[in-house]
Design a protein around this motif. Structure first.
Motif, PDB file in Angstrom:
ATOM      1  N   ILE A   4       0.834  -1.210   0.000  1.00  0.00           N
ATOM      2  CA  ILE A   4       0.000   0.000   0.000  1.00  0.00           C
ATOM      3  C   ILE A   4       0.867   1.257   0.000  1.00  0.00           C
ATOM      4  O   ILE A   4       0.578   2.224  -0.706  1.00  0.00           O
ATOM      5  CB  ILE A   4      -0.989  -0.005   1.180  1.00  0.00           C
ATOM      6  CG1 ILE A   4      -2.061  -1.069   0.931  1.00  0.00           C
ATOM      7  CG2 ILE A   4      -1.619   1.368   1.387  1.00  0.00           C
ATOM      8  CD1 ILE A   4      -3.093  -1.209   2.012  1.00  0.00           C
ATOM      9  N   GLN A   5       1.951   1.248   0.773  1.00  0.00           N
ATOM     10  CA  GLN A   5       2.855   2.401   0.777  1.00  0.00           C
ATOM     11  C   GLN A   5       3.483   2.601  -0.603  1.00  0.00           C
ATOM     12  O   GLN A   5       3.617   3.744  -1.066  1.00  0.00           O
ATOM     13  CB  GLN A   5       3.946   2.221   1.830  1.00  0.00           C
ATOM     14  CG  GLN A   5       3.428   2.342   3.246  1.00  0.00           C
ATOM     15  CD  GLN A   5       4.472   1.932   4.276  1.00  0.00           C
ATOM     16  OE1 GLN A   5       5.255   1.007   4.053  1.00  0.00           O
ATOM     17  NE2 GLN A   5       4.462   2.614   5.418  1.00  0.00           N
ATOM     18  N   GLN A   6       3.844   1.508  -1.270  1.00  0.00           N
ATOM     19  CA  GLN A   6       4.396   1.606  -2.623  1.00  0.00           C
ATOM     20  C   GLN A   6       3.357   2.174  -3.587  1.00  0.00           C
ATOM     21  O   GLN A   6       3.671   3.013  -4.429  1.00  0.00           O
ATOM     22  CB  GLN A   6       4.883   0.246  -3.109  1.00  0.00           C
ATOM     23  CG  GLN A   6       6.136  -0.226  -2.411  1.00  0.00           C
ATOM     24  CD  GLN A   6       6.528  -1.644  -2.814  1.00  0.00           C
ATOM     25  OE1 GLN A   6       5.810  -2.333  -3.526  1.00  0.00           O
ATOM     26  NE2 GLN A   6       7.681  -2.088  -2.337  1.00  0.00           N
ATOM     27  N   ALA A   7       2.106   1.719  -3.443  1.00  0.00           N
ATOM     28  CA  ALA A   7       1.035   2.231  -4.300  1.00  0.00           C
ATOM     29  C   ALA A   7       0.826   3.724  -4.075  1.00  0.00           C
ATOM     30  O   ALA A   7       0.646   4.491  -5.037  1.00  0.00           O
ATOM     31  CB  ALA A   7      -0.258   1.457  -4.038  1.00  0.00           C
ATOM     32  N   MET A   8       0.860   4.159  -2.824  1.00  0.00           N
ATOM     33  CA  MET A   8       0.706   5.582  -2.506  1.00  0.00           C
ATOM     34  C   MET A   8       1.842   6.394  -3.115  1.00  0.00           C
ATOM     35  O   MET A   8       1.605   7.465  -3.713  1.00  0.00           O
ATOM     36  CB  MET A   8       0.661   5.779  -0.980  1.00  0.00           C
ATOM     37  CG  MET A   8      -0.614   5.255  -0.348  1.00  0.00           C
ATOM     38  SD  MET A   8      -0.563   5.145   1.456  1.00  0.00           S
ATOM     39  CE  MET A   8      -0.115   6.785   1.937  1.00  0.00           C
ATOM     40  N   ALA A   9       3.065   5.896  -2.983  1.00  0.00           N
ATOM     41  CA  ALA A   9       4.223   6.590  -3.547  1.00  0.00           C
ATOM     42  C   ALA A   9       4.109   6.682  -5.069  1.00  0.00           C
ATOM     43  O   ALA A   9       4.432   7.716  -5.663  1.00  0.00           O
ATOM     44  CB  ALA A   9       5.510   5.874  -3.142  1.00  0.00           C
ATOM     45  N   THR A  10       3.599   5.630  -5.693  1.00  0.00           N
ATOM     46  CA  THR A  10       3.415   5.629  -7.144  1.00  0.00           C
ATOM     47  C   THR A  10       2.354   6.641  -7.561  1.00  0.00           C
ATOM     48  O   THR A  10       2.538   7.374  -8.547  1.00  0.00           O
ATOM     49  CB  THR A  10       3.034   4.219  -7.641  1.00  0.00           C
ATOM     50  OG1 THR A  10       4.100   3.319  -7.312  1.00  0.00           O
ATOM     51  CG2 THR A  10       2.795   4.197  -9.134  1.00  0.00           C
ATOM     52  N   LEU A  11       1.249   6.716  -6.818  1.00  0.00           N
ATOM     53  CA  LEU A  11       0.204   7.709  -7.126  1.00  0.00           C
ATOM     54  C   LEU A  11       0.756   9.125  -7.050  1.00  0.00           C
ATOM     55  O   LEU A  11       0.485   9.961  -7.918  1.00  0.00           O
ATOM     56  CB  LEU A  11      -0.968   7.571  -6.160  1.00  0.00           C
ATOM     57  CG  LEU A  11      -1.887   6.373  -6.373  1.00  0.00           C
ATOM     58  CD1 LEU A  11      -2.892   6.271  -5.232  1.00  0.00           C
ATOM     59  CD2 LEU A  11      -2.599   6.473  -7.701  1.00  0.00           C
ATOM     60  N   ILE A  12       1.531   9.394  -6.018  1.00  0.00           N
ATOM     61  CA  ILE A  12       2.117  10.727  -5.828  1.00  0.00           C
ATOM     62  C   ILE A  12       3.107  11.038  -6.951  1.00  0.00           C
ATOM     63  O   ILE A  12       3.048  12.097  -7.576  1.00  0.00           O
ATOM     64  CB  ILE A  12       2.791  10.836  -4.443  1.00  0.00           C
ATOM     65  CG1 ILE A  12       1.726  10.765  -3.340  1.00  0.00           C
ATOM     66  CG2 ILE A  12       3.623  12.114  -4.337  1.00  0.00           C
ATOM     67  CD1 ILE A  12       2.290  10.527  -1.940  1.00  0.00           C
ATOM     68  N   GLN A  72      -6.069  16.253  -4.721  1.00  0.00           N
ATOM     69  CA  GLN A  72      -7.268  15.646  -4.122  1.00  0.00           C
ATOM     70  C   GLN A  72      -8.255  15.218  -5.206  1.00  0.00           C
ATOM     71  O   GLN A  72      -8.847  14.140  -5.143  1.00  0.00           O
ATOM     72  CB  GLN A  72      -7.928  16.609  -3.145  1.00  0.00           C
ATOM     73  CG  GLN A  72      -9.149  15.999  -2.469  1.00  0.00           C
ATOM     74  CD  GLN A  72      -9.726  16.908  -1.392  1.00  0.00           C
ATOM     75  OE1 GLN A  72      -9.067  17.804  -0.906  1.00  0.00           O
ATOM     76  NE2 GLN A  72     -10.963  16.656  -1.024  1.00  0.00           N
ATOM     77  N   VAL A  75      -6.858  12.098  -6.907  1.00  0.00           N
ATOM     78  CA  VAL A  75      -7.024  10.896  -6.077  1.00  0.00           C
ATOM     79  C   VAL A  75      -8.478  10.426  -6.122  1.00  0.00           C
ATOM     80  O   VAL A  75      -8.746   9.216  -6.122  1.00  0.00           O
ATOM     81  CB  VAL A  75      -6.541  11.151  -4.632  1.00  0.00           C
ATOM     82  CG1 VAL A  75      -6.922  10.009  -3.707  1.00  0.00           C
ATOM     83  CG2 VAL A  75      -5.030  11.348  -4.616  1.00  0.00           C
ATOM     84  N   THR A  82     -10.727   2.663  -9.376  1.00  0.00           N
ATOM     85  CA  THR A  82     -10.368   1.467  -8.611  1.00  0.00           C
ATOM     86  C   THR A  82     -11.617   0.747  -8.111  1.00  0.00           C
ATOM     87  O   THR A  82     -11.701  -0.492  -8.171  1.00  0.00           O
ATOM     88  CB  THR A  82      -9.443   1.837  -7.442  1.00  0.00           C
ATOM     89  OG1 THR A  82      -8.283   2.501  -7.963  1.00  0.00           O
ATOM     90  CG2 THR A  82      -9.015   0.610  -6.649  1.00  0.00           C
TER      91      THR A  82
END
Length: 93
Positions: A4-12, A72, A75, A82
């Motif tokens: 999940i942290q990797q996914a968040m970093a990828t989104l950013i 925002q 996202v 998703t």
């Protein structure tokens, strides 16, 4: 990092990859959004060159009507797509 942290970093990182090309580096212009959707989500959304469809997506995303899509709002798009994918892949299970 967790998945999940990797996914968040990828989104950013993906947002900022496209947001810095025109004008404000913290928002997406319509052109930047089109580039992002085509390159990053083309397999899901299709490689549409339909200007009316892009205009509608942009207008719907631009919740504060400032003529750009902020993080925002971006996202929100990712979350909605998703959820639709989840519903599609879990139907009938």
């Amino acid at each position: 990092m967790s998945a999940i942290q990797q996914a968040m970093a990828t989104l950013i990182a993906t947002f900022h990859k496209y947001s810095g090309k025109e004008g404000d580096k913290f928002t997406l212009s319509k052109g930047e959004l089109k580039d992002l959707l085509t390159a990053e989500m083309g397999d899901i959304l299709g490689k549409s060159s339909d200007k009316a469809a892009l205009d509608k997506i942009f207008k719907d995303l631009d919740a504060n009507a400032d003529g750009s899509v902020d993080f925002q709002e971006y996202v929100t798009l990712i979350a909605c797509v998703t959820m639709i994918c989840n519903e599609f892949f879990t139907k009938g299970k």
